[in-house]
Scaffold this active site. Structure first.
Site, mmCIF file in Angstrom:
data_model
loop_
_atom_site.group_PDB
_atom_site.id
_atom_site.type_symbol
_atom_site.label_atom_id
_atom_site.label_comp_id
_atom_site.label_asym_id
_atom_site.label_seq_id
_atom_site.Cartn_x
_atom_site.Cartn_y
_atom_site.Cartn_z
ATOM 1 N N CYS A 267 9.366 8.405 8.596
ATOM 2 C CA CYS A 267 8.536 7.223 8.312
ATOM 3 C C CYS A 267 7.968 7.285 6.898
ATOM 4 O O CYS A 267 7.874 6.266 6.218
ATOM 5 C CB CYS A 267 7.409 7.108 9.326
ATOM 6 S SG CYS A 267 7.988 6.708 10.991
ATOM 7 N N GLU B 248 5.214 2.754 12.643
ATOM 8 C CA GLU B 248 5.159 2.305 11.252
ATOM 9 C C GLU B 248 6.369 1.449 10.897
ATOM 10 O O GLU B 248 6.237 0.423 10.230
ATOM 11 C CB GLU B 248 5.093 3.513 10.308
ATOM 12 C CG GLU B 248 3.924 4.432 10.554
ATOM 13 C CD GLU B 248 4.205 5.595 11.502
ATOM 14 O OE1 GLU B 248 3.571 6.652 11.329
ATOM 15 O OE2 GLU B 248 5.056 5.445 12.428
ATOM 16 N N HIS C 211 9.701 4.211 15.159
ATOM 17 C CA HIS C 211 8.305 4.599 15.299
ATOM 18 C C HIS C 211 7.419 3.401 14.970
ATOM 19 O O HIS C 211 7.891 2.380 14.463
ATOM 20 C CB HIS C 211 7.989 5.764 14.368
ATOM 21 C CG HIS C 211 8.647 7.044 14.751
ATOM 22 N ND1 HIS C 211 8.498 8.194 14.034
ATOM 23 C CD2 HIS C 211 9.461 7.358 15.790
ATOM 24 C CE1 HIS C 211 9.178 9.172 14.599
ATOM 25 N NE2 HIS C 211 9.783 8.682 15.660
ATOM 26 N N CYS D 298 5.391 10.621 10.163
ATOM 27 C CA CYS D 298 6.306 11.760 10.178
ATOM 28 C C CYS D 298 7.034 11.852 8.844
ATOM 29 O O CYS D 298 7.173 10.867 8.117
ATOM 30 C CB CYS D 298 7.285 11.662 11.339
ATOM 31 S SG CYS D 298 8.505 10.344 11.170
#
Length: 166
Positions: A108, A73, A71, A99
Site C-alpha cells: 500500500c 487504502e 486493502h 503495509c
C-alpha cells in the site's frame, strides 16, 4: 500521537494544532466505522478502514477486502478515482499503518507514494514483523507527512483480536 509543542517562528499555533487534531480524530472515527464493515471477512488480515480527504472533504472511502484482494487504502484510492477525483495532494486516514511489502497484494505504501498522497494519518503501527514502522518510514522518505497515534486507544481496541495473531 506525534504533535510538536515547539513554537518556532512560522510554526503552527497551539490553536491550529488543536483544530487539526479535531479534524484528524473526526476522519479517523469514520475510518474506524468503515473498518468494522470488514470485521470477520478479512481472514488473517486486519479489518482496516480508510478515508481520503481533499480540501476538507472525504473523496474516497474503503475497507479491507477478503484475503488476496485490495486493502483499505487501495479501495479508498479506487473509490476516489472512480468518482473522477484525483488523490494527489490529499490526506489519507487509515486505522492501521499502511503495509510496505509485497505479499498476496502489492504494498500500500508504494501505491500512496505513486499516487502523490501528501499526508498519511494512522491510528496504530502495524505489528506485523514485516511492517512495524517501516511503512511510515517509507512514506516519510518519499516526502509524505506522516502522523501516527490518532485515536490510538479506539483503534487498538478495534483490532485487539487481530493484533495478537502473530
Amino acid at each position: 500521537m506525534e504533535v510538536s509543542s515547539a513554537k518556532a517562528p512560522g510554526s503552527p499555533t497551539a490553536a491550529m494544532v488543536t483544530a487539526q487534531t479535531v479534524i484528524d480524530e473526526g476522519f479517523m472515527q469514520r475510518a474506524l466505522i468503515l473498518g468494522e464493515r470488514a470485521r470477520g471477512r478479512t481472514g488473517d488480515n486486519p479489518h482496516v478502514g480508510s478515508v481520503i480527504v481533499s480540501a476538507g472533504r472525504a473523496i474516497g472511502e474503503g475497507w479491507t477486502s477478503e484475503p488476496g484482494c485490495h486493502h483499505a487504502e487501495v479501495n479508498a484510492v479506487l473509490a476516489a478515482e472512480s468518482a473522477g477525483r484525483s488523490v494527489s495532494g490529499a490526506t489519507l486516514y487509515a486505522t492501521l499503518e499502511p503495509c510496505c511489502f509485497v505479499g498476496r497484494t502489492p504494498a500500500c505504501s508504494s501505491l500512496l507514494i505513486a499516487k502523490g498522497i501528501a499526508r498519511v494519518v494512522f491510528g496504530i503501527r502495524d505489528p506485523h514483523p514485516r511492517v512495524n514502522g517501516r511503512g511510515a518510514e517509507q512514506l516519510r522518505e518519499a516526502g509524505i507527512e506522516v502522523s501516527e497515534g490518532v485515536c490510538e486507544a479506539e483503534v487498538t481496541a478495534s483490532l485487539r483480536g487481530w493484533q495478537t495473531s502473530f
